[in-house]
Design a protein around this motif. Structure first.
Motif, PDB file in Angstrom:
ATOM      1  N   SER A  74       0.295  -0.963  -0.399  1.00 52.89           N
ATOM      2  CA  SER A  74       0.233   0.102  -0.217  1.00 52.89           C
ATOM      3  C   SER A  74       0.839   1.019  -0.106  1.00 52.89           C
TER       4      SER A  74
ATOM      5  N   ARG B 280      -0.345   4.054   1.401  1.00 51.02           N
ATOM      6  CA  ARG B 280      -0.720   4.635   2.357  1.00 51.02           C
ATOM      7  C   ARG B 280       0.492   3.937   3.650  1.00 51.02           C
TER       8      ARG B 280
ATOM      9  N   GLY C 212      -1.039   2.614   7.104  1.00 51.13           N
ATOM     10  CA  GLY C 212      -2.979   1.886   6.610  1.00 51.13           C
ATOM     11  C   GLY C 212      -3.710   0.439   7.033  1.00 51.13           C
ATOM     12  N   ASN C 213      -4.736   0.363   6.909  1.00 52.43           N
ATOM     13  CA  ASN C 213      -5.526  -1.621   7.023  1.00 52.43           C
ATOM     14  C   ASN C 213      -4.442  -2.766   7.065  1.00 52.43           C
ATOM     15  N   THR C 214      -3.836  -2.348   5.500  1.00 55.72           N
ATOM     16  CA  THR C 214      -3.066  -4.171   4.864  1.00 55.72           C
ATOM     17  C   THR C 214      -1.880  -3.690   5.773  1.00 55.72           C
ATOM     18  N   ASP C 215      -0.973  -2.425   6.427  1.00 54.52           N
ATOM     19  CA  ASP C 215       0.251  -2.224   6.687  1.00 54.52           C
ATOM     20  C   ASP C 215      -0.108  -2.837   8.572  1.00 54.52           C
TER      21      ASP C 215
ATOM     22  N   VAL D  62      -7.161  -3.537  -1.966  1.00 57.99           N
ATOM     23  CA  VAL D  62      -7.904  -3.478  -3.482  1.00 57.99           C
ATOM     24  C   VAL D  62      -7.638  -1.753  -3.926  1.00 57.99           C
ATOM     25  N   PHE D  63      -7.160  -1.806  -5.562  1.00 55.57           N
ATOM     26  CA  PHE D  63      -7.397  -0.329  -6.018  1.00 55.57           C
ATOM     27  C   PHE D  63      -8.061  -0.373  -7.345  1.00 55.57           C
ATOM     28  N   PHE D  64      -9.163   0.145  -7.821  1.00 56.22           N
ATOM     29  CA  PHE D  64      -9.589   0.051  -8.865  1.00 56.22           C
ATOM     30  C   PHE D  64     -10.087  -1.747  -9.676  1.00 56.22           C
ATOM     31  N   MET D  65     -10.333  -2.510  -8.274  1.00 56.34           N
ATOM     32  CA  MET D  65     -10.114  -3.430  -8.318  1.00 56.34           C
ATOM     33  C   MET D  65      -9.429  -4.873  -8.416  1.00 56.34           C
TER      34      MET D  65
ATOM     35  N   VAL E  49      -7.238  -5.417   1.582  1.00 55.66           N
ATOM     36  CA  VAL E  49      -8.538  -5.055   2.210  1.00 55.66           C
ATOM     37  C   VAL E  49      -9.549  -4.172   0.956  1.00 55.66           C
ATOM     38  N   GLY E  50     -10.852  -4.500   1.107  1.00 58.17           N
ATOM     39  CA  GLY E  50     -11.500  -3.157   0.162  1.00 58.17           C
ATOM     40  C   GLY E  50     -12.665  -2.239   0.810  1.00 58.17           C
ATOM     41  N   GLY E  51     -12.388  -1.190   0.237  1.00 59.30           N
ATOM     42  CA  GLY E  51     -13.322   0.242   0.993  1.00 59.30           C
ATOM     43  C   GLY E  51     -14.911  -0.336   0.699  1.00 59.30           C
ATOM     44  N   THR E  52     -15.481  -1.342  -0.722  1.00 63.37           N
ATOM     45  CA  THR E  52     -16.570  -1.437  -0.984  1.00 63.37           C
ATOM     46  C   THR E  52     -16.888  -2.680  -0.907  1.00 63.37           C
TER      47      THR E  52
ATOM     48  N   ILE F  34     -13.947  -2.029   4.176  1.00 62.85           N
ATOM     49  CA  ILE F  34     -12.627  -1.157   5.343  1.00 62.85           C
ATOM     50  C   ILE F  34     -12.464  -0.433   4.425  1.00 62.85           C
ATOM     51  N   ASP F  35     -11.912   0.804   4.397  1.00 59.22           N
ATOM     52  CA  ASP F  35     -11.963   2.078   3.973  1.00 59.22           C
ATOM     53  C   ASP F  35     -10.981   2.836   4.396  1.00 59.22           C
TER      54      ASP F  35
HETATM   55  C1  LIG Z   1      -7.115   4.836  -6.098  1.00 54.42           C
HETATM   56  C2  LIG Z   1      -8.163   4.087  -5.122  1.00 54.42           C
HETATM   57  C3  LIG Z   1      -8.744   3.284  -5.654  1.00 54.42           C
HETATM   58  C4  LIG Z   1      -9.424   1.877  -4.777  1.00 54.42           C
HETATM   59  N1  LIG Z   1     -10.131   1.841  -5.381  1.00 54.42           N
HETATM   60  C5  LIG Z   1     -10.725   0.960  -5.001  1.00 54.42           C
HETATM   61  C6  LIG Z   1     -11.771  -0.213  -5.330  1.00 54.42           C
HETATM   62  O1  LIG Z   1     -11.765  -0.633  -6.203  1.00 54.42           O
HETATM   63  N2  LIG Z   1     -12.625  -1.461  -4.620  1.00 54.42           N
HETATM   64  C7  LIG Z   1     -13.032  -0.750  -3.277  1.00 54.42           C
HETATM   65  O2  LIG Z   1     -13.509  -1.869  -2.538  1.00 54.42           O
HETATM   66  N3  LIG Z   1     -12.149  -0.451  -2.280  1.00 54.42           N
HETATM   67  C8  LIG Z   1     -11.033   0.843  -3.034  1.00 54.42           C
HETATM   68  N4  LIG Z   1     -10.293   1.727  -3.032  1.00 54.42           N
HETATM   69  C9  LIG Z   1     -10.297   1.759  -1.288  1.00 54.42           C
HETATM   70  C10 LIG Z   1      -9.062   1.407  -0.715  1.00 54.42           C
HETATM   71  O3  LIG Z   1      -9.324  -0.139  -0.865  1.00 54.42           O
HETATM   72  C11 LIG Z   1      -9.168   1.024   0.780  1.00 54.42           C
HETATM   73  O4  LIG Z   1      -9.136   2.529   1.590  1.00 54.42           O
HETATM   74  C12 LIG Z   1      -8.025   0.229   2.103  1.00 54.42           C
HETATM   75  O5  LIG Z   1      -9.068  -0.027   3.256  1.00 54.42           O
HETATM   76  C13 LIG Z   1      -6.448   0.587   2.048  1.00 54.42           C
HETATM   77  O6  LIG Z   1      -5.868  -0.059   2.231  1.00 54.42           O
HETATM   78  P1  LIG Z   1      -4.325   0.684   3.177  1.00 54.42           P
HETATM   79  O7  LIG Z   1      -5.234   1.579   4.484  1.00 54.42           O
HETATM   80  O8  LIG Z   1      -4.030  -0.680   3.343  1.00 54.42           O
HETATM   81  O9  LIG Z   1      -3.681   1.586   2.072  1.00 54.42           O
HETATM   82  C14 LIG Z   1      -9.499   2.138  -4.070  1.00 54.42           C
HETATM   83  C15 LIG Z   1      -8.756   3.741  -2.875  1.00 54.42           C
HETATM   84  C16 LIG Z   1      -8.072   4.595  -3.749  1.00 54.42           C
HETATM   85  C17 LIG Z   1      -6.586   5.825  -3.225  1.00 54.42           C
END
Ligand SMILES: Cc1cc2nc3c(=O)[nH]c(=O)nc-3n(C[C@H](O)[C@H](O)[C@H](O)COP(=O)(O)O)c2cc1C
Length: 204
Positions: free
Chosen positions: A18, A20, A23-26, A93-96, A138-141, A174-175
């Motif tokens: 990540s 960040r 962050g969450n995965t860290d 997950v970034f853009f799937m 993790v992913g936000g959605t 998790i966002d």
């Molecule tokens: C550029 C970008 C793209 C993202 N794309 C998705 C996505 O496609 N699906 C989703 O569920 N979350 C998406 N997220 C949300 C992240 O997965 C979420 O904030 C996650 O907790 C970040 O983890 P981290 O704290 O380890 O970096 C996106 C975030 C960013 C910044």
């Protein structure tokens, strides 16, 4: 009751993908590595966002030797990847898919793909040792197929490295930075996953 023991001479490599920090995965990766360390196994963690890893140029410079011609941090990371007995990759997950940092590192393993499939050379430094890999995300959605594209990429990468895919620990919804700390079991699950990754079942 199953009898288990840990294997203290293992080389365990954690990769934080990540951008960040903390962050969450860290946080999850930190717990997995703590679980590994609790079994008296030494760990090394690399943080991709702190490294200089250019994207693959598809220059075919590796085609004859299996060695990448781009001179950056991937040179030593290739050695770490080939030596590790366990690899734990963490990327949100970034853009799937995976983060750009993670995908660049994986794409640069094209040199190892050439080594394995074109030059028919062993990728692991110790081909006889069992190698296992684990994925954290993790992913936000809360989409039902949220992790499938990333898992497909990770499996393809582990296959190239001759690493058995040992599973994943993934959390949707998790966002916010640190949101994972509010999950009822995630950090404990991560610690247990780390312990399990370096434990062998003697009764198998
Ligand atoms: C550029 C970008 C793209 C993202 N794309 C998705 C996505 O496609 N699906 C989703 O569920 N979350 C998406 N997220 C949300 C992240 O997965 C979420 O904030 C996650 O907790 C970040 O983890 P981290 O704290 O380890 O970096 C996106 C975030 C960013 C910044």
């Amino acid at each position: 009751m199953s009898k288990t023991k840990s294997v203290s001479k293992l080389k365990v490599l954690g990769i934080a993908g990540s951008p960040r920090r903390d962050g969450n995965t860290d946080l999850l990766l930190h717990q997995v590595m703590a679980g590994v360390a609790s079994q008296q196994v030494q760990t090394k963690t690399v943080i991709l966002t702190q490294l200089n890893i250019a994207p693959c140029r598809h220059c075919d410079g590796c085609l004859k030797t299996g060695k990448c011609v781009v001179d950056d941090d991937m040179q030593w990371l290739h050695t770490d990847l080939r030596e590790a007995d366990r690899i734990i990759l963490a990327s949100p997950v970034f853009f799937m898919g995976l983060t750009a940092q993670t995908k660049a590192m994986i794409d640069r393993c094209q040199a190892l793909w050439i080594m394995k499939y074109v030059l028919k050379l062993p990728v692991p430094i110790n081909p006889d040792k069992e190698r296992r890999g684990f994925f954290i995300s993790v992913g936000g959605t809360k989409l039902s197929n949220l992790f499938q594209p990333a898992i497909a990429t990770i499996k393809s990468w582990f296959t190239t490295l001759d690493i058995k895919y040992d599973g994943e620990l993934v959390f949707s919804g998790i966002d916010e930075k640190g949101a994972i700390t509010k999950h009822p079991t995630a950090l404990k699950d991560a610690f247990a996953a780390g312990q399990q990754l370096v434990t062998v079942n003697l009764l198998k």
